[in-house]
Design a protein around this motif. Structure first.
Motif, PDB file in Angstrom:
ATOM      1  N   ASP A   1       0.877  -1.274   0.048  1.00 22.77           N
ATOM      2  CA  ASP A   1      -0.035  -0.125  -0.003  1.00 22.77           C
ATOM      3  C   ASP A   1       1.090   1.157  -0.049  1.00 22.77           C
ATOM      4  OD1 ASP A   1      -1.869   2.014   0.316  1.00 22.77           O
ATOM      5  OD2 ASP A   1      -2.812   1.050   2.074  1.00 22.77           O
ATOM      6  N   PRO A   2       0.765   1.904  -1.071  1.00 21.02           N
ATOM      7  CA  PRO A   2       1.584   3.426  -1.097  1.00 21.02           C
ATOM      8  C   PRO A   2       1.290   4.393   0.019  1.00 21.02           C
ATOM      9  CG  PRO A   2       0.423   2.886  -3.149  1.00 21.02           C
ATOM     10  CD  PRO A   2      -0.043   2.112  -2.330  1.00 21.02           C
ATOM     11  N   GLN A   3       0.296   4.174   0.902  1.00 17.96           N
ATOM     12  CA  GLN A   3      -0.002   4.880   1.946  1.00 17.96           C
ATOM     13  C   GLN A   3       0.993   4.851   3.048  1.00 17.96           C
ATOM     14  OE1 GLN A   3      -4.399   4.572   2.823  1.00 17.96           O
ATOM     15  NE2 GLN A   3      -5.054   5.548   1.019  1.00 17.96           N
ATOM     16  N   LEU A   4       1.246   3.527   3.244  1.00 17.57           N
ATOM     17  CA  LEU A   4       2.144   3.169   4.253  1.00 17.57           C
ATOM     18  C   LEU A   4       3.366   4.029   4.193  1.00 17.57           C
ATOM     19  CD1 LEU A   4       1.695  -0.669   4.309  1.00 17.57           C
ATOM     20  CD2 LEU A   4       0.944   0.932   5.725  1.00 17.57           C
ATOM     21  N   TYR A   5       4.021   4.055   2.907  1.00 16.38           N
ATOM     22  CA  TYR A   5       5.230   4.949   2.750  1.00 16.38           C
ATOM     23  C   TYR A   5       4.886   6.174   2.889  1.00 16.38           C
ATOM     24  CZ  TYR A   5       7.066   0.835   0.110  1.00 16.38           C
ATOM     25  OH  TYR A   5       7.541  -0.495  -0.098  1.00 16.38           O
ATOM     26  N   GLU A   6       3.754   6.891   2.265  1.00 21.94           N
ATOM     27  CA  GLU A   6       3.475   8.318   2.704  1.00 21.94           C
ATOM     28  C   GLU A   6       3.110   8.505   4.448  1.00 21.94           C
ATOM     29  OE1 GLU A   6      -0.291   8.956   0.864  1.00 21.94           O
ATOM     30  OE2 GLU A   6       0.432   8.600  -1.352  1.00 21.94           O
ATOM     31  N   ALA A   7       2.785   7.603   5.022  1.00 20.38           N
ATOM     32  CA  ALA A   7       2.777   7.667   6.048  1.00 20.38           C
ATOM     33  C   ALA A   7       4.292   7.793   7.009  1.00 20.38           C
ATOM     34  CB  ALA A   7       2.019   6.840   6.991  1.00 20.38           C
ATOM     35  N   ALA A   8       4.859   6.944   6.511  1.00 21.08           N
ATOM     36  CA  ALA A   8       6.611   6.679   7.141  1.00 21.08           C
ATOM     37  C   ALA A   8       6.956   8.255   6.804  1.00 21.08           C
ATOM     38  CB  ALA A   8       7.130   5.561   6.450  1.00 21.08           C
ATOM     39  N   VAL A   9       6.954   8.663   5.664  1.00 28.73           N
ATOM     40  CA  VAL A   9       7.564   9.856   5.218  1.00 28.73           C
ATOM     41  C   VAL A   9       7.253  11.288   6.245  1.00 28.73           C
ATOM     42  CG1 VAL A   9       7.964  11.551   3.464  1.00 28.73           C
ATOM     43  CG2 VAL A   9       7.915   9.308   2.746  1.00 28.73           C
ATOM     44  N   MET A  10       5.944  11.069   6.431  1.00 27.98           N
ATOM     45  CA  MET A  10       5.472  12.197   7.333  1.00 27.98           C
ATOM     46  C   MET A  10       5.999  11.673   8.791  1.00 27.98           C
ATOM     47  SD  MET A  10       1.353  12.366   6.246  1.00 27.98           S
ATOM     48  CE  MET A  10       1.150  13.599   7.279  1.00 27.98           C
ATOM     49  N   ASP A  11       6.252  10.619   9.126  1.00 26.17           N
ATOM     50  CA  ASP A  11       6.888  10.465  10.276  1.00 26.17           C
ATOM     51  C   ASP A  11       8.516  10.743  10.309  1.00 26.17           C
ATOM     52  OD1 ASP A  11       4.509   9.613  11.287  1.00 26.17           O
ATOM     53  OD2 ASP A  11       4.752   7.544  11.160  1.00 26.17           O
TER      54      ASP A  11
ATOM     55  N   ALA B   1      10.419   9.121   8.270  1.00 28.65           N
ATOM     56  CA  ALA B   1      11.426   8.151   7.847  1.00 28.65           C
ATOM     57  C   ALA B   1      12.275   8.188   6.623  1.00 28.65           C
ATOM     58  CB  ALA B   1      10.468   6.545   7.877  1.00 28.65           C
ATOM     59  N   GLY B   2      13.377   7.758   6.739  1.00 28.93           N
ATOM     60  CA  GLY B   2      14.295   7.843   5.292  1.00 28.93           C
ATOM     61  C   GLY B   2      13.942   6.659   4.707  1.00 28.93           C
ATOM     62  N   LYS B   3      14.987   6.463   3.583  1.00 22.56           N
ATOM     63  CA  LYS B   3      14.726   5.141   2.779  1.00 22.56           C
ATOM     64  C   LYS B   3      15.153   3.961   3.425  1.00 22.56           C
ATOM     65  CE  LYS B   3      13.711   6.725  -1.314  1.00 22.56           C
ATOM     66  NZ  LYS B   3      12.410   6.254  -2.141  1.00 22.56           N
ATOM     67  N   TRP B   4      15.955   3.951   4.213  1.00 17.79           N
ATOM     68  CA  TRP B   4      16.397   2.810   5.148  1.00 17.79           C
ATOM     69  C   TRP B   4      15.429   2.298   6.106  1.00 17.79           C
ATOM     70  CZ3 TRP B   4      19.378  -1.354   4.744  1.00 17.79           C
ATOM     71  CH2 TRP B   4      19.703  -2.074   6.158  1.00 17.79           C
ATOM     72  N   LYS B   5      14.794   3.415   6.744  1.00 20.10           N
ATOM     73  CA  LYS B   5      13.709   3.007   7.909  1.00 20.10           C
ATOM     74  C   LYS B   5      12.397   2.789   6.812  1.00 20.10           C
ATOM     75  CE  LYS B   5      15.236   5.830  11.781  1.00 20.10           C
ATOM     76  NZ  LYS B   5      15.013   6.793  12.604  1.00 20.10           N
ATOM     77  N   GLN B   6      12.250   3.137   5.869  1.00 18.43           N
ATOM     78  CA  GLN B   6      11.122   2.856   5.082  1.00 18.43           C
ATOM     79  C   GLN B   6      11.309   1.270   4.707  1.00 18.43           C
ATOM     80  OE1 GLN B   6       9.899   5.215   1.873  1.00 18.43           O
ATOM     81  NE2 GLN B   6      10.600   7.062   2.778  1.00 18.43           N
ATOM     82  N   LEU B   7      12.497   0.799   4.121  1.00 16.58           N
ATOM     83  CA  LEU B   7      12.617  -0.584   3.999  1.00 16.58           C
ATOM     84  C   LEU B   7      12.661  -1.403   5.130  1.00 16.58           C
ATOM     85  CD1 LEU B   7      13.995  -2.573   2.030  1.00 16.58           C
ATOM     86  CD2 LEU B   7      16.283  -2.051   2.919  1.00 16.58           C
ATOM     87  N   VAL B   8      12.972  -1.076   6.206  1.00 18.88           N
ATOM     88  CA  VAL B   8      13.068  -2.097   7.489  1.00 18.88           C
ATOM     89  C   VAL B   8      11.421  -2.066   7.919  1.00 18.88           C
ATOM     90  CG1 VAL B   8      13.967  -2.203   9.924  1.00 18.88           C
ATOM     91  CG2 VAL B   8      15.520  -1.560   8.013  1.00 18.88           C
ATOM     92  N   HIS B   9      11.191  -1.017   8.089  1.00 22.27           N
ATOM     93  CA  HIS B   9       9.715  -1.040   8.689  1.00 22.27           C
ATOM     94  C   HIS B   9       8.497  -1.066   7.885  1.00 22.27           C
ATOM     95  CE1 HIS B   9      11.783  -0.171  12.494  1.00 22.27           C
ATOM     96  NE2 HIS B   9      12.225   0.948  11.975  1.00 22.27           N
ATOM     97  N   VAL B  10       8.598  -1.043   6.569  1.00 22.52           N
ATOM     98  CA  VAL B  10       7.400  -1.003   5.913  1.00 22.52           C
ATOM     99  C   VAL B  10       7.616  -1.933   4.553  1.00 22.52           C
ATOM    100  CG1 VAL B  10       6.001   0.284   3.970  1.00 22.52           C
ATOM    101  CG2 VAL B  10       6.902   1.528   5.900  1.00 22.52           C
ATOM    102  N   THR B  11       8.722  -1.965   4.090  1.00 17.36           N
ATOM    103  CA  THR B  11       8.793  -3.145   2.774  1.00 17.36           C
ATOM    104  C   THR B  11       9.080  -4.290   3.140  1.00 17.36           C
ATOM    105  OG1 THR B  11       9.931  -1.147   1.463  1.00 17.36           O
ATOM    106  CG2 THR B  11      10.090  -3.248   0.803  1.00 17.36           C
ATOM    107  N   LEU B  12      10.102  -4.539   3.871  1.00 15.22           N
ATOM    108  CA  LEU B  12      10.337  -5.951   4.266  1.00 15.22           C
ATOM    109  C   LEU B  12       9.067  -6.574   5.023  1.00 15.22           C
ATOM    110  CD1 LEU B  12      14.184  -5.931   5.184  1.00 15.22           C
ATOM    111  CD2 LEU B  12      13.067  -6.708   3.383  1.00 15.22           C
ATOM    112  N   PRO B  13       8.412  -6.032   6.249  1.00 11.07           N
ATOM    113  CA  PRO B  13       7.388  -6.560   6.836  1.00 11.07           C
ATOM    114  C   PRO B  13       6.241  -6.760   5.944  1.00 11.07           C
ATOM    115  CG  PRO B  13       7.982  -4.747   8.065  1.00 11.07           C
ATOM    116  CD  PRO B  13       8.974  -4.794   6.812  1.00 11.07           C
ATOM    117  N   SER B  14       6.144  -5.881   4.682  1.00 11.16           N
ATOM    118  CA  SER B  14       4.928  -6.175   3.877  1.00 11.16           C
ATOM    119  C   SER B  14       5.260  -7.440   2.787  1.00 11.16           C
ATOM    120  CB  SER B  14       4.753  -4.940   2.675  1.00 11.16           C
ATOM    121  OG  SER B  14       4.366  -3.726   3.637  1.00 11.16           O
ATOM    122  N   ILE B  15       6.379  -7.758   2.552  1.00 10.76           N
ATOM    123  CA  ILE B  15       6.646  -8.979   1.657  1.00 10.76           C
ATOM    124  C   ILE B  15       7.162 -10.174   2.640  1.00 10.76           C
ATOM    125  CG2 ILE B  15       6.943  -7.620  -0.145  1.00 10.76           C
ATOM    126  CD1 ILE B  15      10.079  -8.080   0.287  1.00 10.76           C
TER     127      ILE B  15
END
Length: 322
Positions: free
Chosen positions: A210-220, A222-236
Motif C-alpha cells: 500500500d503506497p499510503q504506508l510509505y506516505e505515512a512513514a515519510v510524514m513520520d 522515515a528515510g529510505k532505510w527505515k522505510q525498507l526496514v519498517h514498511v517494505t520488508l514486513p509487507s513482503i
C-alpha cells in the motif's frame, strides 16, 4: 401489487452450506463445471507424472529385477538402506550435497530479494525493465550452454579470466579442475542464472504494498532505510517465508544438470552429489533398487525439514504453507 405476490427471490451464487459433503460437491461441480474443467490438465499431470510413479518406490525394499517386475521381485526389506549407511562413498556425496545446498541457500536465496528491492527503487521504467530483462534472460539458457560459456571463460590457456590474471602477473588457474574453486563456481553460476527469475515474484509482492504506508512513514520522518526496514520488508515477509519453505523442500536438490555438465574426475571429492551418485550407480551400474533407496532417503529428509520449519514458522505467528 396483487395479493399473494411477493418480492422476487434472490438465489445465492453458492451452494447451500447445510448440504451433505457429497451433495455439496455435486452442487459445486454443476455450478462451476467450467472451472473444474480447466483444472483437469493440471490434475492429470500430477496424477500421471507425480503420483503414479510413486508406486516405483517399492523397489527400494526389493531386489528389483527388470524381468521379474515390481511385484515378483524378491523382498529384501531395509537391506539397501543398511548398505547405504555402510558405504563411505555415500557419506562423501551426502556431505557434498549438504554443503553445496547450504551455500546456495545462504548466498542464493537473498539474491532475488535484494535485486527486487533495488529494482523497486528505480523510477525510470525503461531502465528498470531493461535491467530486469537482462537479469532473468539467463534463466532460459540450458546448463549445456552455460557450461560451454564457463569452460571458454575459465580455460587456463585461452580463457578471458586467466588472460586477465596473466596480465596482472599471476599464474593461470584451472578453475573447473581445482577442488578449492569448484563449489564456489557452482554457487556463483547458479545465482547468475536464477537471480533475475526469482526476483519476479518479489517484484509482484512489492507492487502490492500500500503506497499510503510509505506516505505515512515519510510524514513520520522515515528515510529510505527505515522505510525498507519498517514498511517494505514486513509487507513482503509472508512471501519470503513461503518461498523459503518451498526452497527447503528442494534443499538436497543441488541441480543434476549443472553439476553433471561442470564436474570432472579432478573434483569428484568436492563436487559429487546425491543426484550424480544416483545416476552413476542407478543408470551406469543398473542398481535400480539401491539408487531408489538413496533417492527415497533424500525425499524423506526434505519432507522432515519442511514440516519442522513450517511448524516453527507458525509458532512465531507467521503463515506457513499449510
Amino acid at each position: 401489487m396483487a395479493k399473494g405476490e411477493g418480492l422476487p427471490v434472490l438465489r445465492s451464487s453458492r451452494p447451500a452450506a447445510g448440504l451433505l459433503p457429497a451433495r455439496r460437491l455435486g452442487a459445486n461441480l454443476r455450478q462451476y463445471w467450467d472451472l473444474y474443467l480447466i483444472m483437469v490438465p493440471g490434475i492429470l499431470y500430477f496424477l500421471i507424472f507425480k503420483y503414479l510413479p510413486m508406486w516405483g518406490v517399492i523397489i527400494a525394499f526389493k531386489d528389483y529385477s527388470v524381468f521379474a517386475g515390481f511385484a515378483a521381485s524378491d523382498w529384501v526389506g531395509l537391506d539397501h538402506f543398511r548398505r547405504m549407511l555402510d558405504d563411505p562413498q555415500f557419506y562423501l556425496v551426502f556431505r557434498n550435497t549438504v554443503l553445496i545446498s547450504l551455500y546456495k541457500l545462504f548466498w542464493g536465496f537473498p539474491g532475488p530479494i535484494i535485486l527486487a528491492l533495488l529494482l523497486n527503487e528505480i523510477r525510470s521504467m525503461l531502465y528498470k525493465r531493461t535491467i530486469q530483462t537482462l537479469a532473468y534472460l539467463p534463466h532460459f539458457l540450458s546448463w549445456i550452454i552455460i557450461g560451454g560459456i564457463m569452460v571458454n571463460l575459465l580455460s587456463p590457456a585461452t580463457g578471458a579470466v586467466n588472460g586477465m590474471l596473466k596480465w596482472f602477473g599471476f599464474e593461470p588457474v584451472f578453475f573447473l579442475a581445482d577442488p578449492g574453486w569448484f563449489r564456489s563456481l557452482l554457487v556463483i553460476s547458479d545465482i547468475w542464472k536464477e537471480v533475475g527469475w526469482g526476483a519476479i515474484i518479489y517484484l509482484a509482492a512489492l507492487a502490492g504494498v500500500d503506497p499510503q504506508l510509505y506516505e505515512a512513514a515519510v510524514m513520520d520522518g522515515a528515510g529510505k532505510w527505515k522505510q525498507l526496514v519498517h514498511v517494505t520488508l514486513p509487507s513482503i515477509l509472508t512471501t519470503i517465508i513461503v518461498l523459503f519453505l518451498l526452497r527447503l523442500g528442494h534443499v538436497l536438490d543441488v541441480g543434476f544438470e549443472q553439476v553433471f555438465v561442470l564436474y570432472n574426475s579432478m573434483v569428484y571429492d568436492v563436487g559429487d552429489v546425491i543426484e550424480t551418485y544416483v545416476y552413476r550407480v542407478g543408470i551406469g551400474q543398473s542398481e535400480f533398487s539401491y539408487s531408489t533407496a538413496v533417492g527415497l532417503l533424500k525425499s524423506v529428509i526434505s519432507l522432515i525439514l519442511v514440516v519442522i520449519v513450517n511448524k516453527a514458522v507458525k509458532r512465531t505467528g507467521q503463515e506457513g504453507i499449510y
